[in-house]
Enzyme design. Structure first.
Site, PDB file in Angstrom:
ATOM      1  N   GLY A 242      12.710  -7.736  -1.124  1.00  0.00           N
ATOM      2  CA  GLY A 242      11.684  -8.761  -1.271  1.00  0.00           C
ATOM      3  C   GLY A 242      11.723  -9.921  -0.314  1.00  0.00           C
ATOM      4  O   GLY A 242      10.767 -10.707  -0.272  1.00  0.00           O
ATOM      5  N   PRO A 279      16.390  -4.088   0.867  1.00  0.00           N
ATOM      6  CA  PRO A 279      15.444  -4.741   1.770  1.00  0.00           C
ATOM      7  C   PRO A 279      14.571  -3.718   2.488  1.00  0.00           C
ATOM      8  O   PRO A 279      15.039  -2.649   2.868  1.00  0.00           O
ATOM      9  CB  PRO A 279      16.353  -5.467   2.771  1.00  0.00           C
ATOM     10  CG  PRO A 279      17.582  -4.616   2.822  1.00  0.00           C
ATOM     11  CD  PRO A 279      17.758  -4.051   1.422  1.00  0.00           C
ATOM     12  N   GLY A 280      13.313  -4.028   2.643  1.00  0.00           N
ATOM     13  CA  GLY A 280      12.403  -3.159   3.389  1.00  0.00           C
ATOM     14  C   GLY A 280      11.770  -3.947   4.522  1.00  0.00           C
ATOM     15  O   GLY A 280      12.183  -3.870   5.690  1.00  0.00           O
ATOM     16  N   ARG A 281      10.801  -4.767   4.142  1.00  0.00           N
ATOM     17  CA  ARG A 281      10.047  -5.553   5.118  1.00  0.00           C
ATOM     18  C   ARG A 281      10.950  -6.342   6.064  1.00  0.00           C
ATOM     19  O   ARG A 281      10.716  -6.409   7.272  1.00  0.00           O
ATOM     20  CB  ARG A 281       9.170  -6.547   4.341  1.00  0.00           C
ATOM     21  CG  ARG A 281       8.143  -7.284   5.168  1.00  0.00           C
ATOM     22  CD  ARG A 281       7.493  -8.382   4.324  1.00  0.00           C
ATOM     23  NE  ARG A 281       6.913  -7.895   3.088  1.00  0.00           N
ATOM     24  CZ  ARG A 281       5.677  -7.389   2.980  1.00  0.00           C
ATOM     25  NH1 ARG A 281       4.897  -7.333   4.017  1.00  0.00           N
ATOM     26  NH2 ARG A 281       5.240  -6.960   1.814  1.00  0.00           N
ATOM     27  N   ARG A 317      -3.136  -3.755   5.631  1.00  0.00           N
ATOM     28  CA  ARG A 317      -2.696  -4.995   4.977  1.00  0.00           C
ATOM     29  C   ARG A 317      -3.745  -6.100   4.961  1.00  0.00           C
ATOM     30  O   ARG A 317      -3.929  -6.749   3.929  1.00  0.00           O
ATOM     31  CB  ARG A 317      -1.380  -5.496   5.589  1.00  0.00           C
ATOM     32  CG  ARG A 317      -0.215  -4.503   5.428  1.00  0.00           C
ATOM     33  CD  ARG A 317       1.114  -5.068   5.888  1.00  0.00           C
ATOM     34  NE  ARG A 317       1.560  -6.146   5.042  1.00  0.00           N
ATOM     35  CZ  ARG A 317       1.465  -7.425   5.331  1.00  0.00           C
ATOM     36  NH1 ARG A 317       1.008  -7.819   6.509  1.00  0.00           N
ATOM     37  NH2 ARG A 317       1.855  -8.333   4.475  1.00  0.00           N
ATOM     38  N   TYR A 321      -4.527  -6.969   1.203  1.00  0.00           N
ATOM     39  CA  TYR A 321      -3.860  -8.176   0.685  1.00  0.00           C
ATOM     40  C   TYR A 321      -4.402  -9.465   1.301  1.00  0.00           C
ATOM     41  O   TYR A 321      -3.833 -10.539   1.068  1.00  0.00           O
ATOM     42  CB  TYR A 321      -2.365  -8.173   1.034  1.00  0.00           C
ATOM     43  CG  TYR A 321      -1.565  -6.952   0.692  1.00  0.00           C
ATOM     44  CD1 TYR A 321      -1.727  -6.286  -0.517  1.00  0.00           C
ATOM     45  CD2 TYR A 321      -0.587  -6.492   1.574  1.00  0.00           C
ATOM     46  CE1 TYR A 321      -0.941  -5.182  -0.815  1.00  0.00           C
ATOM     47  CE2 TYR A 321       0.196  -5.397   1.273  1.00  0.00           C
ATOM     48  CZ  TYR A 321       0.020  -4.742   0.074  1.00  0.00           C
ATOM     49  OH  TYR A 321       0.804  -3.662  -0.220  1.00  0.00           O
ATOM     50  N   CYS A 346     -16.765   1.831   8.695  1.00  0.00           N
ATOM     51  CA  CYS A 346     -17.992   1.358   8.052  1.00  0.00           C
ATOM     52  C   CYS A 346     -17.709   0.754   6.696  1.00  0.00           C
ATOM     53  O   CYS A 346     -18.018   1.332   5.647  1.00  0.00           O
ATOM     54  CB  CYS A 346     -19.001   2.500   7.980  1.00  0.00           C
ATOM     55  SG  CYS A 346     -19.458   2.992   9.634  1.00  0.00           S
ATOM     56  N   GLU A 347     -17.047  -0.398   6.712  1.00  0.00           N
ATOM     57  CA  GLU A 347     -16.718  -1.200   5.538  1.00  0.00           C
ATOM     58  C   GLU A 347     -16.649  -2.647   6.013  1.00  0.00           C
ATOM     59  O   GLU A 347     -16.025  -2.922   7.042  1.00  0.00           O
ATOM     60  CB  GLU A 347     -15.306  -0.857   5.010  1.00  0.00           C
ATOM     61  CG  GLU A 347     -15.118   0.530   4.473  1.00  0.00           C
ATOM     62  CD  GLU A 347     -15.524   0.681   3.017  1.00  0.00           C
ATOM     63  OE1 GLU A 347     -15.714  -0.325   2.320  1.00  0.00           O
ATOM     64  OE2 GLU A 347     -15.670   1.836   2.597  1.00  0.00           O
ATOM     65  N   TYR A 375       4.980  -1.572   6.106  1.00  0.00           N
ATOM     66  CA  TYR A 375       3.735  -1.336   5.378  1.00  0.00           C
ATOM     67  C   TYR A 375       2.546  -1.250   6.340  1.00  0.00           C
ATOM     68  O   TYR A 375       1.447  -1.699   6.035  1.00  0.00           O
ATOM     69  CB  TYR A 375       3.531  -2.415   4.287  1.00  0.00           C
ATOM     70  CG  TYR A 375       4.739  -2.548   3.389  1.00  0.00           C
ATOM     71  CD1 TYR A 375       5.029  -1.561   2.470  1.00  0.00           C
ATOM     72  CD2 TYR A 375       5.621  -3.626   3.510  1.00  0.00           C
ATOM     73  CE1 TYR A 375       6.163  -1.642   1.664  1.00  0.00           C
ATOM     74  CE2 TYR A 375       6.758  -3.721   2.717  1.00  0.00           C
ATOM     75  CZ  TYR A 375       7.018  -2.722   1.794  1.00  0.00           C
ATOM     76  OH  TYR A 375       8.145  -2.807   1.009  1.00  0.00           O
TER      77      TYR A 375
END
Ligand SMILES: *Cc1c(COP(=O)(O)O)cnc(C)c1O
Length: 421
Positions: A242, A279-281, A317, A321, A346-347, A375
Site C-alpha cells: 500500500g 509491496p506492489g506499486r 488508471r 480512478y 470511442c468513450e 497497474y
C-alpha cells in the site's frame, strides 16, 4: 527516484533512447527500467531487513505488474510473491519465485486455484472469510496435507485513499471483520488439514499517510496477543502493501521506505514473529512509462485536444480512478501549452489529462506517461479491437520486448463463427 532522464535532448530509459525504441517497436508501448526496479526493491528490502524475527518476507504484489521479466528480475533479488489468482501463481512460479516465498490472497479463490497452490507447496494462504476456511480445509484434506494459513483481517480502518483502491474499511469485501477473527482462527485450528499460523491485513493502495497503517498494525497486534493468550501460535504477521509513490513532480512525495520501516519497527516492537510485506506499486510504479505517439492536435471550442495513439484500454488508471500521470515530451522544447490529452477510443472517459499545462507537442511527436509501471499494462484490454499494448524492458544499454503486441489477425482468430452462420 527513477532512471528516465533527458540525455542529448531525448528521454532515455537508462542507456536506451525512448525515440529509438518507439521507432523499433512502434507506439504505444510500455518501457520498464531494470535498474529502477532493482533499486526500489533493494531500498524496501534493506529498510525492513532487521524487523520482526529478522527474517521478514517481502512478497511483491504480482497484480501491480505481472510481466514475466519483471517478476524474474525481482525473483533473482530474493523477492517473494503475493498472488491473487491461479494465473498469477503460475507466473510467479515460471519467473523463478520459490514456492515457499509465495502467499495466496484474494476473496474468491476457487478450489482448483487452492489445489494448484497446495500442490506447488506455497508458503501460506491468506483466508478472507469463514466460508473460505471450510473450502480450503476440504481441498487440503483431499490432498492429504496440512496447509499453513493466515486470517486476513478487515481492521475497519479507513486508509484515506481513493475509494476504488481502499480495502480496509468496514464495508469493504476484503478480510474477516476483526471482531470475528479470533473465532475464525479457532475454527480453522479445529480442521486437521489447516495450520492457522498468522494474521494479515492490507488496507489499501497509494497510501500517503502512515497513521492508518500504524493503527491497522496495532489492531493486528491486539488480535495476535489475544490468540497467543488463548494458546494459539501466531508466528507470522502480514502487514500488506500500500505504500504510495510520487505521481506528480509538483506534489510532496509519500513517506520513504525507511520512514515506513521505522513506523513498523515501532508498532511491532517485541512481537517476535515473522513479518511479511506485500509491496506492489512502490516497487514498480516509477520503474515504468508508457510511450505514445501524438496522432494530431485538434482545436475544440474551448479546449485543445492532443489525440494520442494510446487509449484508456492501454492505461486505464486515469479513467478508472481519475489518476494523474505526468505527461512529458520525449524531445522537450521550450514553452508550455495547455491541452486535454485523449486517446482514440470511442468513450468520453478516454481522457488522460484535462486542461493540462505541459510541454508543447504536435502531430508526430512522442510523449511519455510517467509512473506507469504499476497497474498499467496489466489492466490493458483490447477494447475497440485495439491490439494489446507491448512491453519493453531495458537494462543499461540493452533492451528486449518482454510482451508482444498481439496482431489483429491473432485476435480475430480467437473468435469463431457460430455453425449456423
Ligand atoms: C494489491 C495488493 C497489494 C499491493 O498493493 P500496493 O498498493 O501495490 O502496494 C498487497 N496485498 C494485497 C492483498 C493486495 O491485494
Amino acid at each position: 527516484m527513477d532512471h528516465f532522464d533527458i540525455r542529448d535532448g531525448v528521454m532515455h530509459a537508462e542507456g536506451v533512447s525512448l525515440e529509438t525504441l518507439a521507432a523499433e517497436v512502434g507506439t504505444p508501448f510500455y518501457c520498464y527500467s531494470t535498474a529502477t526496479i532493482e533499486r526500489h526493491y533493494r531500498v524496501f528490502a534493506d529498510a525492513v531487513a532487521g524487523l520482526g524475527d529478522g527474517n521478514p518476507l517481502v512478497a511483491f504484489a504480482v497484480k501491480a505488474n505481472p510481466n514475466l521479466s519483471v517478476l524474474a528480475t525481482l525473483a533473482r533479488m530474493g523477492a517473494g510473491a503475493d498472488v491473487v489468482s491461479g494465473g498469477e501463481l503460475a507466473r510467479a512460479l515460471a519467473a523463478g519465485v520459490p514456492a515457499n516465498r509465495i502467499v495466496f490472497s484474494g476473496v474468491g479463490k476457487q478450489p482448483h486455484e487452492m489445489a494448484a497452490g497446495i500442490d506447488a507447496g506455497i508458503l501460506q494462504f491468506n483466508v478472507e472469510s469463514e466460508a473460505e476456511i471450510g473450502m480450503l480445509a476440504a481441498v487440503a484434506a483431499t490432498r492429504g496435507v496440512r496447509v499453513d494459513m493466515a486470517i486476513r483481517v478487515n481492521p475497519a480502518v479507513n486508509p484515506g485513499t481513493h475509494a476504488k483502491i481502499s480495502t480496509g474499511g468496514q464495508d469493504s469485501k476484503f478480510g474477516i471483520p476483526i471482531e470475528r477473527c479470533h473465532a475464525a482462527f479457532v475454527t480453522a485450528a479445529g480442521h486437521a488439514s489447516l495450520n492457522p499460523i498468522g494474521v494479515a491485513a492490507h488496507i489499501g493502495s497509494q497510501l500517503t499517510d502512515l497513521s492508518p497503517i500504524e493503527s491497522c498494525i496495532g489492531r493486528l497486534g491486539e488480535l495476535a496477543a489475544g490468540l497467543r493468550a488463548a494458546g494459539h501460535p501466531v508466528d507470522r504477521i502480514d502487514v500488506g502493501g500500500g505504500l504510495g509513490v510520487p505521481y506528480r513532480a509538483d506534489q510532496p512525495a509519500p513517506p520513504e521506505p525507511a520512514v515506513y520501516a521505522a513506523m513498523v519497527a515501532r508498532a511491532t516492537k517485541g512481537w517476535n514473529c515473522r513479518l511479511m510485506f506485500e509491496p506492489g506499486r512502490m516497487i514498480v510504479g516509477n520503474a515504468g512509462v508508457m510511450v505514445a505517439g501524438v496522432i494530431l492536435v485538434k482545436e475544440g471550442t474551448t479546449k485543445t485536444f492532443v489525440v494520442t495513439d494510446a487509449g484508456m484500454n492501454d492505461l486505464l488508471r486515469p479513467s478508472l480512478y481519475g489518476a494523474w500521470h505526468d505527461i512529458r515530451a520525449l524531445r522537450p522544447v521550450a514553452g508550455r501549452m495547455t491541452a486535454t490529452v485523449v486517446g482514440p477510443v470511442c468513450e468520453s472517459g478516454d481522457t488522460f489529462a484535462d486542461d493540462r499545462e505541459m510541454e508543447p507537442v504536435g502531430a508526430g511527436d512522442r510523449i511519455a506517461f510517467m509512473t506507469a509501471g504499476a497497474y498499467g499494462a496489466t489492466m490493458a484490454s483490447t477494447y475497440n479491437s485495439r491490439p494489446l499494448v507491448p512491453e519493453v524492458m531495458v537494462s543499461g544499454d540493452r533492451w528486449a520486448i518482454v510482451s508482444e503486441r498481439n496482431q489483429p489477425a491473432a485476435m480475430l482468430a480467437l473468435d469463431a463463427l457460430a455453425p449456423w452462420l
